[in-house]
Design a protein around this motif. Sequence first.
Motif, PDB file in Angstrom:
ATOM      1  N   PRO A  11      43.234  -4.720   0.314  1.00 48.56           N
ATOM      2  CA  PRO A  11      42.892  -5.906  -0.609  1.00 48.56           C
ATOM      3  C   PRO A  11      41.812  -6.747   0.257  1.00 48.56           C
ATOM      4  O   PRO A  11      41.626  -6.308   1.454  1.00 48.56           O
ATOM      5  CB  PRO A  11      44.028  -6.770  -0.542  1.00 48.56           C
ATOM      6  N   ALA A  12      41.090  -7.809  -0.163  1.00 47.55           N
ATOM      7  CA  ALA A  12      40.342  -8.501   0.424  1.00 47.55           C
ATOM      8  C   ALA A  12      40.980  -9.349   1.794  1.00 47.55           C
ATOM      9  O   ALA A  12      42.235  -9.771   1.134  1.00 47.55           O
ATOM     10  CB  ALA A  12      39.535  -9.531  -0.274  1.00 47.55           C
ATOM     11  N   GLN A  13      40.586  -9.000   2.842  1.00 46.18           N
ATOM     12  CA  GLN A  13      41.489  -9.884   4.019  1.00 46.18           C
ATOM     13  C   GLN A  13      40.766 -10.313   5.082  1.00 46.18           C
ATOM     14  O   GLN A  13      39.546  -9.923   4.905  1.00 46.18           O
ATOM     15  CB  GLN A  13      42.239  -8.671   4.377  1.00 46.18           C
ATOM     16  N   SER A  14      41.163 -11.307   5.519  1.00 41.14           N
ATOM     17  CA  SER A  14      40.562 -11.924   6.901  1.00 41.14           C
ATOM     18  C   SER A  14      41.649 -11.955   7.969  1.00 41.14           C
ATOM     19  O   SER A  14      42.587 -12.818   7.971  1.00 41.14           O
ATOM     20  CB  SER A  14      39.877 -13.542   6.766  1.00 41.14           C
ATOM     21  N   GLY A  65      49.251  -7.789   7.198  1.00 36.62           N
ATOM     22  CA  GLY A  65      47.945  -6.980   7.123  1.00 36.62           C
ATOM     23  C   GLY A  65      47.919  -5.607   6.597  1.00 36.62           C
ATOM     24  O   GLY A  65      47.289  -4.818   6.602  1.00 36.62           O
ATOM     25  N   GLN A  66      49.312  -5.179   5.961  1.00 32.34           N
ATOM     26  CA  GLN A  66      49.364  -4.039   5.475  1.00 32.34           C
ATOM     27  C   GLN A  66      48.620  -4.199   4.147  1.00 32.34           C
ATOM     28  O   GLN A  66      48.342  -4.956   3.389  1.00 32.34           O
ATOM     29  CB  GLN A  66      50.914  -3.921   5.176  1.00 32.34           C
ATOM     30  N   SER A  67      48.229  -2.981   3.396  1.00 40.13           N
ATOM     31  CA  SER A  67      47.537  -2.765   2.379  1.00 40.13           C
ATOM     32  C   SER A  67      48.663  -3.250   1.208  1.00 40.13           C
ATOM     33  O   SER A  67      49.896  -3.244   1.276  1.00 40.13           O
ATOM     34  CB  SER A  67      47.012  -1.434   2.077  1.00 40.13           C
ATOM     35  N   ASN A  87      54.855 -10.654  -5.639  1.00 42.39           N
ATOM     36  CA  ASN A  87      53.492 -11.450  -5.518  1.00 42.39           C
ATOM     37  C   ASN A  87      52.689 -10.572  -4.753  1.00 42.39           C
ATOM     38  O   ASN A  87      51.208 -10.277  -5.570  1.00 42.39           O
ATOM     39  CB  ASN A  87      53.602 -12.504  -4.360  1.00 42.39           C
ATOM     40  N   ALA A  88      52.883  -9.476  -4.137  1.00 45.25           N
ATOM     41  CA  ALA A  88      51.903  -8.453  -3.898  1.00 45.25           C
ATOM     42  C   ALA A  88      51.608  -7.450  -5.011  1.00 45.25           C
ATOM     43  O   ALA A  88      50.562  -7.068  -5.359  1.00 45.25           O
ATOM     44  CB  ALA A  88      52.502  -7.351  -2.716  1.00 45.25           C
ATOM     45  N   ALA A  89      52.454  -6.951  -5.846  1.00 48.74           N
ATOM     46  CA  ALA A  89      52.284  -6.315  -6.936  1.00 48.74           C
ATOM     47  C   ALA A  89      51.328  -6.996  -7.970  1.00 48.74           C
ATOM     48  O   ALA A  89      50.536  -6.465  -8.837  1.00 48.74           O
ATOM     49  CB  ALA A  89      53.619  -5.789  -7.759  1.00 48.74           C
ATOM     50  N   GLN A  90      51.651  -8.191  -8.145  1.00 50.63           N
ATOM     51  CA  GLN A  90      50.851  -9.275  -9.236  1.00 50.63           C
ATOM     52  C   GLN A  90      49.310  -9.444  -8.506  1.00 50.63           C
ATOM     53  O   GLN A  90      48.576  -9.234  -9.546  1.00 50.63           O
ATOM     54  CB  GLN A  90      51.504 -10.624  -9.565  1.00 50.63           C
ATOM     55  N   ILE A  91      49.214  -9.432  -7.569  1.00 51.89           N
ATOM     56  CA  ILE A  91      47.882  -9.615  -6.815  1.00 51.89           C
ATOM     57  C   ILE A  91      47.088  -8.080  -7.271  1.00 51.89           C
ATOM     58  O   ILE A  91      45.983  -7.959  -7.785  1.00 51.89           O
ATOM     59  CB  ILE A  91      47.701  -9.552  -5.375  1.00 51.89           C
TER      60      ILE A  91
END
Length: 213
Positions: A11-14, A65-67, A87-91
């Motif tokens: 995912p898009a991460q900073s 930081g995990q995918s 929340n992770a699955a919905q993203i």
Amino acid sequence: MSNSLENFSKPAQSGDTYVLAPLPYADSALEPVISAHTLSFHYGKHHKAYVDNLNKLVAGTPFAGQSLEQIIAETSGKADKAGIFNNAAQIWNHMFYWHSLSPNGGGEPPSVLKQKIEAAFGSVDNCKQELANAAVTQFGSGWAWLAQDGDKLVITKTTNADSPLTGNLRPLLTVDVWEHAYYLDYQNRRPDYVKAVLDKLINWEFAAANLVG
């Protein structure tokens, strides 16, 4: 970036912070099937809330930081990790849904996908009908999916944040049937929303890019 499933494992991460990835088109690009008003709420409020919630839930944990796919795999079915999973699955589901739609969607699938669709369902129209049926009959919130199971294509539906990823299937495209996906435009007419999406917006090229084997 290339238009395929592998985009969504990172995912898009900073750093360890997840950020709301941009839509692949303008807010108004899916009109008149999906209005800019609906898209601004769906993407800018609902999708963003999942990103914000996940950042709060994983801060200072090994999940930071995990995918998204790693988080989904490690939290699926674990009651004490339900908030992180949801929340992770919905993203992930929403990122996948945005790419399952295209302003130039509908029409005929690419030949490689069309052949697999005809082998599994008899025709593209039959595939669309089965996908529509899955979307319309999903009770409450959820998703309808065209997925790959080994060498064959299948249609499945999932509840709430679940996805084919937790069932060892490879998603090819999805239709969101949470009410916030269509209620501002269609109210309780979910079948009309589903038909319009499948006829005019569904991104067969994205589905074809997700095929393996």
